[in-house]
Design an enzyme around this catalytic site. Sequence first.
Site, PDB file in Angstrom:
ATOM      1  N   SER A  96      50.800  41.226  35.802  1.00 40.53           N
ATOM      2  CA  SER A  96      49.987  41.024  34.595  1.00 40.53           C
ATOM      3  C   SER A  96      50.409  42.059  33.562  1.00 40.53           C
ATOM      4  O   SER A  96      50.915  43.129  33.927  1.00 40.53           O
ATOM      5  CB  SER A  96      48.505  41.217  34.946  1.00 40.53           C
ATOM      6  N   VAL A 135      44.698  34.490  51.473  1.00 42.56           N
ATOM      7  CA  VAL A 135      45.898  35.335  51.583  1.00 42.56           C
ATOM      8  C   VAL A 135      45.569  36.748  52.055  1.00 42.56           C
ATOM      9  O   VAL A 135      46.482  37.508  52.391  1.00 42.56           O
ATOM     10  CB  VAL A 135      46.684  35.391  50.248  1.00 42.56           C
ATOM     11  N   ALA A 139      46.857  47.560  41.229  1.00 43.94           N
ATOM     12  CA  ALA A 139      47.438  46.582  42.159  1.00 43.94           C
ATOM     13  C   ALA A 139      48.583  45.817  41.505  1.00 43.94           C
ATOM     14  O   ALA A 139      49.631  45.583  42.123  1.00 43.94           O
ATOM     15  CB  ALA A 139      46.355  45.609  42.637  1.00 43.94           C
ATOM     16  N   LYS A 140      48.400  45.428  40.249  1.00 44.65           N
ATOM     17  CA  LYS A 140      49.442  44.649  39.564  1.00 44.65           C
ATOM     18  C   LYS A 140      50.659  45.520  39.242  1.00 44.65           C
ATOM     19  O   LYS A 140      51.794  45.024  39.230  1.00 44.65           O
ATOM     20  CB  LYS A 140      48.876  44.010  38.300  1.00 44.65           C
ATOM     21  N   GLY A 176      47.101  30.214  45.873  1.00 38.31           N
ATOM     22  CA  GLY A 176      46.082  30.145  44.825  1.00 38.31           C
ATOM     23  C   GLY A 176      46.336  29.019  43.849  1.00 38.31           C
ATOM     24  O   GLY A 176      46.345  29.219  42.640  1.00 38.31           O
ATOM     25  N   ALA A 177      46.516  27.805  44.395  1.00 37.93           N
ATOM     26  CA  ALA A 177      46.945  26.687  43.536  1.00 37.93           C
ATOM     27  C   ALA A 177      45.865  25.639  43.329  1.00 37.93           C
ATOM     28  O   ALA A 177      46.158  24.516  42.939  1.00 37.93           O
ATOM     29  CB  ALA A 177      48.197  26.037  44.143  1.00 37.93           C
ATOM     30  N   TYR A 192      42.558  46.507  39.292  1.00 45.51           N
ATOM     31  CA  TYR A 192      43.473  45.372  39.070  1.00 45.51           C
ATOM     32  C   TYR A 192      44.809  45.875  38.513  1.00 45.51           C
ATOM     33  O   TYR A 192      45.879  45.467  38.972  1.00 45.51           O
ATOM     34  CB  TYR A 192      42.800  44.417  38.094  1.00 45.51           C
TER      35      TYR A 192
END
Length: 262
Positions: free
Chosen positions: A147, A69, A163-164, A17-18, A160
Amino acid sequence: MQQPDFTVAGKTAIVTGASQGIGRAIAETLAASGADVAICSRAQERVDPVAEAIEAETDNRALAVECNVRDRDAVEALVEATVEEFGGVDILVNNAGGEFVAPFEEISENGWNAIVDLNLNGTVHCTQVAGKVMRENGGGCIVNLSSVNGQHAAPGESHYGAAKAAIIRLTETLSVEWAPHEIRVNCVAPGLIPTPGVAETLGIEPDDVPPREETDRRVGYPEEIADVVQFLASPAASFVTGETVTAKGVPKPGNSFEAGIE
Ligand SMILES: NC(=O)c1ccc[n+]([C@@H]2O[C@H](COP(=O)([O-])OP(=O)(O)OC[C@H]3O[C@@H](n4cnc5c(N)ncnc54)[C@H](OP(=O)(O)O)[C@@H]3O)[C@@H](O)[C@H]2O)c1
């Protein structure tokens, strides 16, 4: 006295993710610090200019690969291309991630699965595939992006946040399981960083981010997260594994409630 080595000189790093935001800053920072980098996003045309800029601005090489990914085969191809180009993988930064904000009761099954698949399963795919190369080559280092929303509750972030949070526990578990393989696994939990992804999530123009006056903490910069990643990936962090480093800035002056609970 020997000075600590905070660089990643001579290493090979994969940064997922760059094409923008924090991932781009991480790739640029690691390359400036001496690493060859393999960078990916879902679109070749978005990640190519980043690789070109890195090669123009640093002495190191950058390989741009189109890779979603969430797709295990694409991740296999990313790692294969990296090994072919650079001879191995020393550092993996699982940065690709994202979200949308919605009350839990309004999140569809598809919406839930998409966020968990991108943030958690994407990290799992890359870690399993690159981790195999690291084990075969005698070690390495993995840095995951969680996060503050994986550490504390935030409304609208159930998918989110779950998952984080799972990424933090995965980090801890792998740090133990893969310690015998000389693989360190750590995590960074950023606070609010203005990026194109955040602008999209908030439904505002990128130029309107950060809404600094609306936040109770200083909003950060992508480079401030990249610096933490570089430290965790460097020999200076050789005794650090299984940890989550929170990088969320300081409360603004006068915010005594926040200051009081820190
Ligand atoms: N910004 C914040 O305030 C903040 C705070 C805490 C944590 N984080 C975490 O930090 C990471 C980066 O955040 P950001 O704000 O920089 O995000 P961003 O601006 O949305 O950028 C996300 C990057 O990931 C890529 N990407 C998205 N889905 C992908 C997929 N399926 N496969 C491969 N690449 C994919 C995007 O490229 P393409 O669109 O070209 O594929 C882009 O390069 C994320 O894990 C995020 O959850 C961010």
